[in-house]
Design an enzyme around this catalytic site. Structure first.
Site, PDB file in Angstrom:
ATOM      1  N   SER A 190       0.749   4.279  -0.866  1.00  0.00           N
ATOM      2  CA  SER A 190       0.335   5.577  -0.330  1.00  0.00           C
ATOM      3  C   SER A 190       0.475   5.622   1.194  1.00  0.00           C
ATOM      4  CB  SER A 190      -1.108   5.877  -0.728  1.00  0.00           C
ATOM      5  OG  SER A 190      -1.954   4.813  -0.330  1.00  0.00           O
ATOM      6  N   ASP A 191       0.253   4.491   1.858  1.00  0.00           N
ATOM      7  CA  ASP A 191       0.384   4.447   3.310  1.00  0.00           C
ATOM      8  C   ASP A 191       1.806   4.737   3.759  1.00  0.00           C
ATOM      9  OD1 ASP A 191      -2.231   3.842   3.795  1.00  0.00           O
ATOM     10  OD2 ASP A 191      -1.909   1.761   4.326  1.00  0.00           O
ATOM     11  N   HIS A 192       2.746   4.245   2.989  1.00  0.00           N
ATOM     12  CA  HIS A 192       4.136   4.296   3.426  1.00  0.00           C
ATOM     13  C   HIS A 192       4.836   5.593   3.054  1.00  0.00           C
ATOM     14  CE1 HIS A 192       4.277  -0.042   4.463  1.00  0.00           C
ATOM     15  NE2 HIS A 192       3.326  -0.093   3.554  1.00  0.00           N
ATOM     16  N   ASN A 216       0.854  -1.186   0.000  1.00  0.00           N
ATOM     17  CA  ASN A 216       0.000   0.000   0.000  1.00  0.00           C
ATOM     18  C   ASN A 216       0.893   1.240   0.000  1.00  0.00           C
ATOM     19  OD1 ASN A 216      -2.224  -1.680   0.057  1.00  0.00           O
ATOM     20  ND2 ASN A 216      -2.211  -1.771   2.287  1.00  0.00           N
TER      21      ASN A 216
END
Length: 406
Positions: free
Chosen positions: A174-176, A172
């Site tokens: 975008s999360d990181h 994911n």
């Protein structure tokens, strides 16, 4: 004696969960902030229930996924459905500098802990909300996670091979990267603003908008040229060869990228100037771009019998961009990562000693500090209540008996 850290004295009431929020508050904790992670035993945070687990045995305190995102933090369990829980949360907020959440719009307000409520508790509070698509617009009430966000902002559309369905980024992304880095940038500006003016502020970071800022090329291509980019596998719009090629060993590949004629000449020299590579159709970038299927096939014939690590060294030493496709074992053993001291080993009460990512930001005078592994669920409830909130034993036990800490 510990060095004074940039965020010493900053207290964070951390309502975030899963990925983007906890990664952002992890950065704060690494630079001195006291982060109180507000969880509940009645509905453990999703990553606590997500593997990989220590020894493959599931448990709320056994997830490596959760642990990696939450070192240095304190965890309290607070049952926000209990009417007395809101008062406890408010007492924490009263002593905090930052309230941060990544819930859907309306969740904090339901608890009467939205920004307008929190301002009455702590007028100079900095309040961050990181919902999926923002607090207004037709999709504002939608919930989601990184996997769905990757699809919504177009990452998945561009990930995969032309003749196959989109298969996403493998993590994911975008999360990181996108959401936590934008959040930290905004927070540092807000802390500076508060230091200069004495005023807090509301910061809204829709995760979709933070993520879409990471891929401007496809949007601009359509806006300017009317062209819809699609999946091109491991290829590139402006480089050839550009791909991953088999090497010796089981499931081993090397990435090679050639952006100009000079690099192509270097690659040819490393390959020993085979006759096929001197075919005029490969002489220019345009020619190589037009003949990529044949080009990739011939390069893989050359790489497939070679040791990837040795080949990477040979190519890089000759000015050709190359990198082994590493797996998790390779990365832990990677001599560059080890030389840089990237991996941090912390002793978790249940998982034991385990590797954590070190902070990629290296500050010469105030480097990141790692004091504790990720907390057990509710590990610090009593400590925070009694030592941080100065709650006496009688009140603590009464709230405990009332299931406020459930």
């Amino acid at each position: 004696m510990s060095k004074k850290m940039p965020l010493d004295g900053i207290i964070v009431a951390d309502f975030t969960w899963v990925g983007a929020g906890p990664i952002a508050t992890r950065f704060l904790s690494e630079y001195g902030a006291k982060v109180i992670k507000i969880e509940t035993k009645s509905k453990p945070e999703i990553l606590r229930m997500t593997g990989p687990f220590k020894d493959g045995i599931p448990g709320v305190d056994r997830s490596g996924y959760f642990s990696n995102r939450n070192p240095n933090k304190q965890s309290i369990s607070l049952n926000m459905k209990h009417p007395k829980a809101r008062d406890v949360a408010a007492r924490i907020i009263e002593k905090s500098d930052l309230v941060i959440n990544n819930f859907r719009p309306g969740v904090m307000e339901k608890w009467k802990l939205g920004y307008e409520d929190v301002k009455k508790i702590k007028p100079d509070i900095i309040f961050v909300t990181m919902s999926m698509q923002g607090s207004s617009g037709p999709h504002s009430s939608y919930m989601g996670f990184g996997a769905t966000l990757n699809a919504l902002v177009g990452f998945n559309h561009l990930s995969g091979f032309p003749d196959q369905p989109p298969f996403g980024t493998g993590t994911n992304y975008s999360d990181h990267v996108a959401v936590p880095t934008h959040t930290i940038f905004a927070l540092m500006a807000a802390f500076r603003h508060r230091n200069k003016t004495g005023k807090g502020q509301f910061i809204e970071i829709p995760q979709s908008e933070a993520a879409i800022c990471m891929k401007p090329v496809a949007v601009m291509d359509y806006a300017v040229n009317g062209r819809e980019q699609s999946r091109i596998g491991n290829r590139h719009l402006n480089a050839a060869p550009h791909g991953v090629y088999r090497t010796s060993g089981d499931k081993r590949w090397i990435g090679i990228a050639v952006y100009n004629d000079s690099e192509w000449e270097s690659l040819k020299n490393v390959m020993g100037n085979p006759a096929w590579a001197n075919d005029p159709k490969f002489a220019t970038k345009e020619g190589r771009m037009a003949n990529q299927d044949q080009l990739d096939s011939m390069i893989e014939k050359w790489t497939s019998g070679q040791d990837g690590h040795e080949l990477m060294q040979k190519l890089a030493g000759s000015g050709v961009r190359a990198g082994m496709v590493l797996n998790a074992k390779d990365m832990l053993e990677d001599p560059q990562m080890q030389a840089r001291g990237h991996w941090v080993y912390l002793d978790h009460p249940e998982i034991g000693v385990s590797a954590y990512n070190g902070c990629p930001v290296h500050m010469s005078k105030t480097p990141a500090q790692y004091k504790t592994a990720a907390p057990l669920l509710g590990q610090h409830t009593e400590e925070v209540m009694k030592e941080f909130l100065n709650m006496d034993d009688r009140e603590y036990k009464q709230l405990e008996a009332d299931q406020v800490f459930a």
